[in-house]
Write a protein that holds these residues in place. Sequence first.
Motif, short mmCIF file in Angstrom:
data_model
loop_
_atom_site.label_atom_id
_atom_site.label_comp_id
_atom_site.label_asym_id
_atom_site.label_seq_id
_atom_site.Cartn_x
_atom_site.Cartn_y
_atom_site.Cartn_z
N TYR A 151 0.82 -1.22 0.00
CA TYR A 151 0.00 0.00 0.00
C TYR A 151 0.86 1.27 0.00
O TYR A 151 0.44 2.30 0.54
CB TYR A 151 -0.91 0.01 1.22
CG TYR A 151 -2.19 -0.81 1.06
CD1 TYR A 151 -3.03 -0.64 -0.05
CD2 TYR A 151 -2.58 -1.74 2.03
CE1 TYR A 151 -4.20 -1.37 -0.19
CE2 TYR A 151 -3.76 -2.47 1.90
CZ TYR A 151 -4.57 -2.28 0.79
OH TYR A 151 -5.74 -2.99 0.65
N HIS A 160 -0.32 4.86 -0.46
CA HIS A 160 -1.11 5.53 0.59
C HIS A 160 -0.26 5.94 1.79
O HIS A 160 -0.81 6.37 2.81
CB HIS A 160 -2.23 4.59 1.08
CG HIS A 160 -3.20 4.21 0.01
ND1 HIS A 160 -3.97 5.11 -0.68
CD2 HIS A 160 -3.51 2.99 -0.50
CE1 HIS A 160 -4.72 4.49 -1.57
NE2 HIS A 160 -4.46 3.20 -1.50
N HIS A 191 -10.30 -6.27 -1.50
CA HIS A 191 -9.49 -5.37 -2.32
C HIS A 191 -9.56 -5.80 -3.77
O HIS A 191 -9.72 -7.00 -4.05
CB HIS A 191 -8.03 -5.41 -1.85
CG HIS A 191 -7.09 -4.69 -2.76
ND1 HIS A 191 -6.92 -3.33 -2.73
CD2 HIS A 191 -6.29 -5.15 -3.76
CE1 HIS A 191 -6.05 -2.99 -3.67
NE2 HIS A 191 -5.65 -4.08 -4.31
N SER A 201 -1.66 -1.53 -11.87
CA SER A 201 -1.67 -1.98 -10.47
C SER A 201 -1.81 -3.49 -10.38
O SER A 201 -1.19 -4.13 -9.53
CB SER A 201 -2.84 -1.35 -9.70
OG SER A 201 -2.75 0.04 -9.72
N LEU A 212 -4.31 1.43 8.69
CA LEU A 212 -4.40 0.46 7.60
C LEU A 212 -3.38 -0.67 7.81
O LEU A 212 -3.70 -1.84 7.62
CB LEU A 212 -4.15 1.17 6.26
CG LEU A 212 -4.17 0.32 5.00
CD1 LEU A 212 -5.52 -0.36 4.80
CD2 LEU A 212 -3.83 1.18 3.77
N GLU A 251 0.60 -5.81 -8.29
CA GLU A 251 0.06 -6.51 -7.12
C GLU A 251 0.14 -8.03 -7.29
O GLU A 251 0.38 -8.75 -6.33
CB GLU A 251 -1.38 -6.06 -6.87
CG GLU A 251 -1.45 -4.59 -6.44
CD GLU A 251 -2.87 -4.07 -6.28
OE1 GLU A 251 -3.83 -4.84 -6.51
OE2 GLU A 251 -3.01 -2.89 -5.93
#
Length: 145
Positions: free
Chosen positions: A48, A51, A117, A124, A60, A128
Amino acid sequence: EKESTLAMIKPDGLNYTDDVKRIVNDFGFSILRELTVQLDEDEVKVFYSEHSKRSFFPNLVKYMTSGPVFVMVLEKVNAVSDWRDLIGPTDARKAKITHPHSIRAMCGLDSERNCVHGSDSLQSATREISFFFRRIVSTEGRVSK
Ligand code: CMP
């Protein structure tokens, strides 16, 4: 053209794994890979990282390390946006009102504890997927088996 996306059931959603997998199948996704894993703080910070400057980031990290997550690589035509549509808005409280049939409406609680998610773009998705499945070579959203 088929795409692959990363779907994750977060720690608060693990009890809903069977329900989520039923939805995955009903909507025609193929599950190319799946994995249950306990993330540590450093892993969440990398996953993440976009963020990292947000005020909610410390929470988070706590949330995402509070228990195991269940990760799937899903494949189908338009997998990235179709999975995002199925999970619904980030804020699960809103999802319950505006997208009552979404996955977050089913198992989420609020804007943080939203139980699932989905990658927000093909780019992305590639990042990921390779985060969790390092041996998969991914090009243009297509994962080689
Ligand atoms: P996700 O779609 O996985 O991407 C980033 C995550 O950060 C998001 O789901 C939530 O779990 C969390 N998040 C996003 N916005 C907020 C917010 N305003 N407050 C708390 N947590 C948030």
